[in-house]
Every structure is written in C-alpha cells, then in structure tokens.
Design a protein around this motif. Structure first.
Motif, mmCIF file in Angstrom:
data_model
loop_
_atom_site.group_PDB
_atom_site.id
_atom_site.type_symbol
_atom_site.label_atom_id
_atom_site.label_comp_id
_atom_site.label_asym_id
_atom_site.label_seq_id
_atom_site.Cartn_x
_atom_site.Cartn_y
_atom_site.Cartn_z
ATOM 1 N N SER A 1 0.906 -0.994 0.041
ATOM 2 C CA SER A 1 -0.268 -0.035 0.045
ATOM 3 C C SER A 1 1.037 1.061 0.287
ATOM 4 O O SER A 1 2.039 1.457 0.546
ATOM 5 C CB SER A 1 -0.821 -0.056 1.065
ATOM 6 N N ALA A 2 0.138 2.399 -0.389
ATOM 7 C CA ALA A 2 0.809 4.032 -0.685
ATOM 8 C C ALA A 2 1.027 4.675 0.419
ATOM 9 O O ALA A 2 -0.900 4.001 1.518
ATOM 10 C CB ALA A 2 0.664 4.289 -1.961
ATOM 11 N N ALA A 3 1.544 5.060 0.736
ATOM 12 C CA ALA A 3 1.148 6.364 2.231
ATOM 13 C C ALA A 3 0.349 7.076 2.605
ATOM 14 O O ALA A 3 0.343 7.743 0.727
ATOM 15 C CB ALA A 3 1.966 6.968 2.987
ATOM 16 N N PRO A 4 -0.919 7.107 2.781
ATOM 17 C CA PRO A 4 -2.528 8.004 2.418
ATOM 18 C C PRO A 4 -1.709 9.434 2.833
ATOM 19 O O PRO A 4 -0.868 9.197 3.406
ATOM 20 C CB PRO A 4 -3.136 7.533 3.130
ATOM 21 N N ASP A 5 -2.192 10.535 2.767
ATOM 22 C CA ASP A 5 -2.537 11.611 3.107
ATOM 23 C C ASP A 5 -2.499 12.318 4.399
ATOM 24 O O ASP A 5 -4.109 12.471 4.291
ATOM 25 C CB ASP A 5 -2.773 12.981 1.796
ATOM 26 N N LEU A 6 -1.822 12.348 5.336
ATOM 27 C CA LEU A 6 -2.717 12.308 6.932
ATOM 28 C C LEU A 6 -2.634 13.502 7.151
ATOM 29 O O LEU A 6 -3.288 14.174 8.139
ATOM 30 C CB LEU A 6 -2.021 11.792 7.211
ATOM 31 N N VAL A 7 -1.403 14.557 6.239
ATOM 32 C CA VAL A 7 -1.353 15.717 7.344
ATOM 33 C C VAL A 7 -2.340 16.942 6.775
ATOM 34 O O VAL A 7 -3.189 17.022 5.667
ATOM 35 C CB VAL A 7 -0.361 16.614 5.738
ATOM 36 N N GLY A 8 -2.860 17.530 8.014
ATOM 37 C CA GLY A 8 -4.421 18.299 8.344
ATOM 38 C C GLY A 8 -4.964 17.762 8.844
ATOM 39 O O GLY A 8 -6.345 18.626 9.339
ATOM 40 N N ARG A 9 -4.927 16.389 8.619
ATOM 41 C CA ARG A 9 -5.925 15.103 9.639
ATOM 42 C C ARG A 9 -6.189 15.570 10.748
ATOM 43 O O ARG A 9 -4.900 15.829 11.701
ATOM 44 C CB ARG A 9 -6.156 14.191 9.236
ATOM 45 N N GLU A 10 -7.407 15.558 11.682
ATOM 46 C CA GLU A 10 -7.599 15.191 13.009
ATOM 47 C C GLU A 10 -7.273 14.116 13.099
ATOM 48 O O GLU A 10 -6.846 12.404 11.828
ATOM 49 C CB GLU A 10 -9.386 15.304 13.167
ATOM 50 N N LEU A 11 -6.442 13.992 14.484
ATOM 51 C CA LEU A 11 -5.621 12.272 14.970
ATOM 52 C C LEU A 11 -6.597 11.223 14.670
ATOM 53 O O LEU A 11 -6.170 10.344 13.686
ATOM 54 C CB LEU A 11 -5.383 12.695 16.156
ATOM 55 N N GLU A 12 -7.391 11.280 15.116
ATOM 56 C CA GLU A 12 -8.149 9.784 14.505
ATOM 57 C C GLU A 12 -9.092 9.345 13.538
ATOM 58 O O GLU A 12 -9.169 8.575 13.003
ATOM 59 C CB GLU A 12 -9.607 10.217 15.817
ATOM 60 N N ASP A 13 -9.407 11.056 12.964
ATOM 61 C CA ASP A 13 -9.784 10.903 11.446
ATOM 62 C C ASP A 13 -8.187 9.680 10.866
ATOM 63 O O ASP A 13 -8.318 8.899 9.843
ATOM 64 C CB ASP A 13 -9.508 11.625 10.064
ATOM 65 N N ALA A 14 -6.821 10.306 10.734
ATOM 66 C CA ALA A 14 -5.681 9.708 10.661
ATOM 67 C C ALA A 14 -5.523 8.368 10.909
ATOM 68 O O ALA A 14 -4.733 7.887 9.985
ATOM 69 C CB ALA A 14 -4.347 11.335 10.930
#
Length: 277
Positions: A70-83
């Motif tokens: 899998s490729a890493a998703p874009d987590l920057v700017g996401r709420e911690l639980e959403d990330a």
C-alpha cells in the motif's frame, strides 16, 4: 602499329590506375556511415531507457497494488482520529512521535508524517506522525529601553499584532525609546494578542503652571495638560484631615522651566486664605 598499341596500352594503364584509386576515396565515406549508425543506435537505446523509467514512475501505484504493497495516505492536516482510521484502511498503524507548536496547523491535527504521501508502506511498520499543538503561548519580551523599530520586529517574530503606540513624556529617555508595555514583560502572549507600546516622545522644556489655590484634582489635571505630573504631596501642619485643601506651595515654582514629564511637588493647606503670597 606497335607504337599505337603501346600508346593504347598506356591509356588503358592510366584508366586502370584511375579505377584503382576509387576504394581509397570511398573509405572516409564508410567511416561516416558507421559513426552515424552508432549515434542512431545510442539515441534509440537512450529513448528506450527513458521510456522505461517514465513508464515505471507512472505505473508505480499499480505495481505496488499488484505486489500487495500500500502507498502511504495523505494524513497532514487530518484530525488525529481520522488520520488513524485512514492509516488502518491502508493496512498500517499510526504512531505519534510527539507534538510541536505550529501557527499554520490547528491543534490536534497532523503536522507531518513519515512515510510521506504516496511512498510505499513497509509491511508491519506504522505511519509516524507529529501532531500540532497549535500556535501556543509565548512570554511577552522585555522591550523597555529598546528603540520602537526593534520592539516592533520582536513582536512580529512572536506573531503578535502590530502594536498600538502611545507617546509619553519621559525625562532622560531618548525620543522613540520604549518606556513600558501592556501587557508587561513575562506575561503570556498568544499570537494575535494586542500590545501597547508606551514610547518616549523625547524631552522637551515646558513652563510650570501656577497651581496655588487649586485643589489636588485640579492641580493634577493642569499638570497633565502642561506635560508634567504631580510629585510628592506635603501638608501644612494640622491640615492632613481638613476638608477643602488647596495648593499653597509648589516646587518648581510657577513660571519656572522643567523637562516634560517631570514632577511638580505640591504642598496643601487648610483653606484658600492660607495661600502664600
């Protein structure tokens, strides 16, 4: 006849000599063709390799998918639980390495991640993130004695709004120098907080007004208008508790000269009848 035969033989020999020189003249042309062919083959091979590299870059996500990576998703700017949820959907966990202050990212949201978006996730390894703690609070620096321009620069570096400046008469302090601040030094200062700088307007010489016969409140108002201030207050003997006290003496005296912002000491008496002549 023999002579003509000999001459014909000579002409034939000359023609034969001319034909014998043609292979030597053709050799340079052969080398040019060989060099051109080599360059053509090199360019073709280079184009082929570049094409393979471009195709590899374009097809990397599909290749990762076929390989089960899998490729890493874009987590920057996401709420911690959403990330955390998105990382789990990509088949990875989420590790919070720490927090950092950041004015551009709200508190509780992912500030940075590793691996970055689109890079392959290593099986069994989590995505590591730094979480924003928001802009945070800072301490009001001690700006007293600094030039106004330097004070503005320091406040801008802290993220404070442009300060409001109030001019004050301050004896002995050079014009444009910070005298005091609101909030004071070491107070909490969050980005966006308003700051007031009291800045010296320089020392000017003013005339001391006549305050005799004025109440203490009246005298203070007159002094402020004259760019002076009330200093120490003394009382005539036995008049400390009396009502309707008025100024019966002052230092410096009326009509004298004083630096702007300096103090005028007052002596209060029992009644207007006790005013000194």
């Amino acid at each position: 006849m023999r002579r003509r035969g000999a001459g014909g033989a000579g002409q034939a020999g000359a023609k034969g000599g001319a034909h014998a020189a043609d292979p030597a003249a053709a050799r340079p042309r052969g080398r040019v063709w060989a060099l051109g062919l080599a360059l053509l083959l090199t360019a073709t091979l280079g184009a082929y390799l570049l094409g393979r590299l471009a195709a590899h870059a374009l097809l990397l996500p599909a290749s990762l998918s076929r390989a089960g990576v899998s490729a890493a998703p874009d987590l920057v700017g996401r709420e911690l639980e959403d990330a955390r949820s998105e990382a789990q959907d990509a088949g990875a966990g989420l590790d919070v390495l720490g927090v950092a202050y950041a004015a551009e990212v709200d508190s509780g949201k992912v500030l940075s991640q590793y691996p970055a978006e689109g890079l392959p996730l290593e099986p069994g390894k989590p995505v590591e993130v730094i979480v924003s703690a928001g802009p945070g609070t800072r301490r009001m620096p001690d700006l007293q004695g600094l030039p106004e321009s330097d004070a503005r620069t320091l406040l801008a570096q802290l993220g404070a709004e442009a300060p409001r400046v109030e001019a004050e008469a301050e004896p002995g302090v050079a014009q444009g120098t910070v005298v005091s601040t609101r909030p004071p030094a070491d107070a909490s200062l969050a980005p966006g907080d308003s700051v007031v700088l009291s800045v010296s307007r320089g020392e000017t010489i003013v005339e001391v007004p006549n305050l005799r016969g004025k109440s203490l409140e009246e005298a203070a108002a007159i002094l402020q208008e004259a760019q002076l201030r009330a200093g120490e207050t003394a009382f005539d003997e036995g008049s400390e508790s009396a009502e309707a006290l008025v100024v019966v003496g002052q230092e410096p005296p009326a009509g004298g000269l004083a630096a702007s912002g300096s103090a005028v000491n007052l002596r209060l008496g029992r009644s207007r009848e006790s005013v000194e002549e």
